[in-house]
Motif scaffolding. Structure first.
Motif, short mmCIF file in Angstrom:
data_model
loop_
_atom_site.label_atom_id
_atom_site.label_comp_id
_atom_site.label_asym_id
_atom_site.label_seq_id
_atom_site.Cartn_x
_atom_site.Cartn_y
_atom_site.Cartn_z
N ARG A 1 0.93 9.48 -5.39
CA ARG A 1 1.33 10.83 -4.98
C ARG A 1 2.17 11.52 -6.05
N SER B 1 0.82 -1.21 0.00
CA SER B 1 0.00 0.00 0.00
C SER B 1 0.86 1.26 0.00
N GLU C 1 -6.42 6.58 -3.95
CA GLU C 1 -6.11 7.08 -2.61
C GLU C 1 -7.23 6.76 -1.63
N LEU D 1 -6.89 3.17 -0.50
CA LEU D 1 -5.79 3.03 0.46
C LEU D 1 -6.17 3.60 1.83
N ARG E 1 0.75 4.09 -2.82
CA ARG E 1 0.48 5.48 -2.44
C ARG E 1 1.57 6.41 -2.95
N ASP F 1 -5.57 -0.11 -6.83
CA ASP F 1 -4.50 0.87 -6.99
C ASP F 1 -3.69 0.62 -8.25
#
Length: 460
Positions: free
Chosen positions: A59, A51, A427, A430, A55, A269
């Protein structure tokens, strides 16, 4: 009757064997519990690493480098439009006061946008000395361009000429400015965008490999953890001749749910990264490049009227840019206009992959209309008076380009929406995982203790 006496050593063996056997059961329970806890820890570590990796990719692509690269792509648009507006003002002469003021205001606005884009490019460059040098070079060149453009505008105002080509001293000064822009600043701006885009591409390539691998690691760790929990339950049930303990059953179910949810989130994701990069970022960046090059094309239309000596050159550069935006296998601008009239949709070039769906069709139709107006404009430039050619350039040609540019912006906004939604979905998934993960860890730990501790107490 003869009695057989058991040797003392045998009695000792019988006496000792039972406690050893009793002590081995708690030991085995502890070993199995330790292996189970270790496998659970491995599962949650894999989830945490997977994760975190996803992420980081979201980002960089969605919040950091991605938007900054797109903003940096606006540098090319701002610079090319600055030069186009100067050319527009110069061909207007002493007429078109309102349009002249609007062009100068747009020049100032684009100059401010260029400054902001350069600032973002400098921030994005980080410790990359080459990129910082390029940004500094563009800043220095922009200062020189503004001085030359200002001189040309001042000389043009003093001349007070009729619409069309200005006096030679104005043209000569503007040549220096536009040569600096087209031969130095615009190539540097384009290369700066390409170099900055490598950050996004490198991040995506890395995460596109790592996230699926970590997802597989989560599956493997989860299956091992489930196997250990089942092993523990079977051992306890057989050893103590009881049914499965409720606490361990719930712990197993909770682990299975955590595994399934974690794998699902990492899958989401992975898809979010793919969508954000391919259907979002790539398309937005491509459309930004196409829009900037198109804007430079319509500047070449004014330069075609402005500088008679270089008219053929500007017509050729207009064709080159048109072929970059939407490619047809033609040798001259007349052939290109002919292809546009037939409406051939064998699309190549920057816009080729983007012209799908109703919005893509709208962009293509607007581009065709702009090219049709360009064809009429060039016919007027060759056979009508300079004032009539300028009137066409300022009027219908500009209107057609604005409609095309508006269609491009609309298509860009659609891809930006896809981009934002993909990042937000990734996001959000997550965030949900990280909200539930601590509770799952705590609950499974307590349930394992609740299932094992009563059995260990029986040996005290």
């Amino acid at each position: 009757m003869t009695m057989v006496q058991t040797p003392p050593s045998a009695l000792a063996a019988v006496t000792v064997s039972k406690p050893v056997r009793r002590r081995s059961v708690p030991g085995r329970i502890r070993v199995i519990s330790g292996v189970t806890v270790a496998s659970l820890a491995l599962l949650f570590v894999a989830l945490a690493v997977g994760s975190s990796t996803a992420r980081e990719g979201l980002r960089v692509i969605g919040r950091d480098a991605g938007p900054q690269v797109v903003a940096t792509a606006g540098l090319y648009l701002a610079l090319s439009d600055m030069d186009a507006q100067v050319a527009n003002v110069l061909v207007m002469g002493k007429e078109y006061a309102e349009q002249r003021r609007a062009a100068l205001a747009r020049y100032d606005a684009r100059r401010a946008e260029a400054g902001q884009a350069l600032l973002k490019a400098f921030e994005l460059s980080g410790d990359n000395a080459a990129e910082r040098t390029t940004v500094q070079s563009v800043l220095d060149g922009l200062g020189r361009y503004e001085r030359l453009a200002g001189q040309a505008l001042l000389l043009d105002q003093q001349a007070g000429h009729a619409p069309g080509a200005p006096p030679e001293n104005v043209v000569r000064t503007y040549r220096q400015a536009t040569d600096l822009m087209r031969q130095v600043l615009l190539p540097q701006a384009y290369n700066l965008t390409l170099e900055s885009g490598t950050i996004v591409r490198a991040t995506y390539d890395d995460k596109a490999v790592m996230v699926p691998l970590l997802r597989v690691a989560v599956v493997v760790a989860g299956l091992v953890a489930l196997g250990c929990l089942i092993w523990m339950q079977v051992f306890l049930a057989r050893r103590f001749r009881r049914v499965f303990g409720p606490a361990l059953v719930v712990a197993t179910v909770t682990t299975a749910v955590a595994l399934g949810f974690g794998v699902h989130v990492l899958g989401q994701d992975e898809q979010a990264l793919r969508t954000a990069k391919s259907a979002g970022f790539d398309s937005v960046l491509t459309l930004a490049k196409a829009r900037a090059i198109s804007n430079s094309m319509q500047g070449d239309q004014s330069r075609f009227l402005l500088d008679k000596e270089r008219a053929d050159t500007y017509e050729h550069t207009y064709l080159d840019k048109s072929l970059t935006v939407l490619y047809y296998d033609v040798g001259n601008l007349t052939g290109y206009h002919g292809e546009m009239r037939t409406g051939s949709k064998d699309f190549l070039g920057l816009l080729g992959p983007e012209l799908v769906g109703s919005q893509g069709a709208a962009v293509f139709d607007a581009y065709r209309a702009f090219q049709a107006q360009d064809n009429r404009f060039r016919t007027l430039a060759r056979h009508a008076t300079p004032s009539e050619a300028v009137e066409a350039r300022i009027g219908p040609v500009t209107a057609a380009f604005n409609a095309y540019d508006k269609a491009l912006v609309g298509l860009t906004e659609t891809h930006q929406k896809v981009f934002r939604q993909a990042i937000a979905a990734g996001e959000g998934a997550l965030d949900n995982l990280w909200r539930l993960l601590p509770y799952a860890i705590g609950a499974i730990g307590l349930l394992v203790i609740a299932g094992v501790w009563p059995r260990l107490k029986e040996y005290r």
